[in-house]
Design an enzyme around this catalytic site. Sequence first.
Site, mmCIF file in Angstrom:
data_model
loop_
_atom_site.group_PDB
_atom_site.id
_atom_site.type_symbol
_atom_site.label_atom_id
_atom_site.label_comp_id
_atom_site.label_asym_id
_atom_site.label_seq_id
_atom_site.Cartn_x
_atom_site.Cartn_y
_atom_site.Cartn_z
ATOM 1 N N GLU A 43 -7.835 77.563 50.333
ATOM 2 C CA GLU A 43 -8.387 76.853 49.186
ATOM 3 C C GLU A 43 -7.280 75.998 48.597
ATOM 4 O O GLU A 43 -6.237 76.516 48.190
ATOM 5 C CB GLU A 43 -8.929 77.813 48.133
ATOM 6 C CG GLU A 43 -9.571 77.064 46.958
ATOM 7 C CD GLU A 43 -10.006 77.951 45.808
ATOM 8 O OE1 GLU A 43 -10.541 77.400 44.830
ATOM 9 O OE2 GLU A 43 -9.803 79.184 45.873
ATOM 10 N N GLU A 68 -1.712 76.450 45.074
ATOM 11 C CA GLU A 68 -1.720 75.958 43.704
ATOM 12 C C GLU A 68 -0.283 75.606 43.319
ATOM 13 O O GLU A 68 0.604 76.446 43.396
ATOM 14 C CB GLU A 68 -2.288 77.020 42.757
ATOM 15 C CG GLU A 68 -2.208 76.667 41.294
ATOM 16 C CD GLU A 68 -2.889 75.336 40.962
ATOM 17 O OE1 GLU A 68 -2.185 74.450 40.418
ATOM 18 O OE2 GLU A 68 -4.080 75.189 41.261
ATOM 19 N N ASP A 117 -8.630 66.780 41.210
ATOM 20 C CA ASP A 117 -8.410 65.620 40.348
ATOM 21 C C ASP A 117 -9.046 64.390 41.008
ATOM 22 O O ASP A 117 -8.733 64.068 42.158
ATOM 23 C CB ASP A 117 -6.906 65.401 40.175
ATOM 24 C CG ASP A 117 -6.576 64.383 39.090
ATOM 25 O OD1 ASP A 117 -7.353 63.440 38.890
ATOM 26 O OD2 ASP A 117 -5.519 64.540 38.451
ATOM 27 N N ASP A 153 -17.693 67.759 40.115
ATOM 28 C CA ASP A 153 -18.640 67.330 39.080
ATOM 29 C C ASP A 153 -18.597 65.813 38.914
ATOM 30 O O ASP A 153 -19.304 65.265 38.082
ATOM 31 C CB ASP A 153 -18.285 67.993 37.744
ATOM 32 C CG ASP A 153 -16.923 67.535 37.226
ATOM 33 O OD1 ASP A 153 -15.948 67.630 38.007
ATOM 34 O OD2 ASP A 153 -16.831 67.081 36.072
ATOM 35 N N THR A 189 -16.203 78.534 40.606
ATOM 36 C CA THR A 189 -14.848 78.484 40.055
ATOM 37 C C THR A 189 -14.950 78.610 38.531
ATOM 38 O O THR A 189 -16.041 78.542 37.955
ATOM 39 C CB THR A 189 -14.142 77.162 40.400
ATOM 40 O OG1 THR A 189 -14.740 76.106 39.648
ATOM 41 C CG2 THR A 189 -14.249 76.851 41.896
ATOM 42 N N TYR A 191 -13.909 76.351 36.361
ATOM 43 C CA TYR A 191 -14.416 75.066 35.891
ATOM 44 C C TYR A 191 -15.920 74.963 36.113
ATOM 45 O O TYR A 191 -16.660 74.489 35.252
ATOM 46 C CB TYR A 191 -13.721 73.913 36.630
ATOM 47 C CG TYR A 191 -12.357 73.559 36.124
ATOM 48 C CD1 TYR A 191 -12.151 73.177 34.796
ATOM 49 C CD2 TYR A 191 -11.257 73.571 36.980
ATOM 50 C CE1 TYR A 191 -10.890 72.833 34.336
ATOM 51 C CE2 TYR A 191 -9.991 73.228 36.517
ATOM 52 C CZ TYR A 191 -9.815 72.871 35.197
ATOM 53 O OH TYR A 191 -8.574 72.533 34.736
ATOM 54 N N GLU A 192 -16.358 75.391 37.268
ATOM 55 C CA GLU A 192 -17.766 75.273 37.635
ATOM 56 C C GLU A 192 -18.660 76.044 36.676
ATOM 57 O O GLU A 192 -19.753 75.578 36.315
ATOM 58 C CB GLU A 192 -17.949 75.780 39.063
ATOM 59 C CG GLU A 192 -19.290 75.489 39.682
ATOM 60 C CD GLU A 192 -19.319 75.855 41.152
ATOM 61 O OE1 GLU A 192 -20.376 75.655 41.771
ATOM 62 O OE2 GLU A 192 -18.292 76.338 41.675
#
Length: 215
Positions: A43, A68, A117, A153, A189, A191-192
Amino acid sequence: MRMRRKPRLASRIEKCAHLLIANPETLCGRWLEEFNYNKLHIEIGCGKGNFSVNTTKNEPDTLLVGLERISNVIVIALERTEQAKLQNVRYINKPADYLPNYFGEGEVSRIYINFCDPWPANKHQKRRLTGQPFLEMYKQTLCTDGEIHFKTDNQPLFEFSLEEFERCGFALTEVTQNLHKHGIIGVMTDYEEKFHEQGIPIFKCIATLSGGRFS
């Protein structure tokens, strides 16, 4: 705005150091042999690890490696994984720019890219994780029929990504502009979850390297 450094960051990361791969180059080409799993998924931009943790719970035969670059963020992923007592997830605290140095040719069967991003300015197209420079790099590590699972999104980024996937030899399936329209599908996630609560549609597709890595 600069992110404030989390308290006790170094000691918190050290406490979960067994989950963090400090020198991934040393495992290039032998992740599955080293950890004894059947499949390797990664990921890119795993954030706080909600997706990584909950995905690996359902895939005990798969090793998932989350990348990350921000230490302030990856510490949460490490702690979540430690709390869940998962054995089949590891993390790399580095950007994805040198992915072929970390993973061998054809070693990865799936790449997750979630809510990256969008880099909206045209001059920053090369920085988009679904742009041609990165896709050509992913092709070096993906096996034949390897997949990229992409969620966002951002509609302009999604449309750009669909074009780039096809231009780079990926076949598109499960293309949707509102993934959770009729109920939640799959693992979300952090954010999701927030976007879904706000009624923001989620775009998703799967891009498959059906023509081989270097077609």
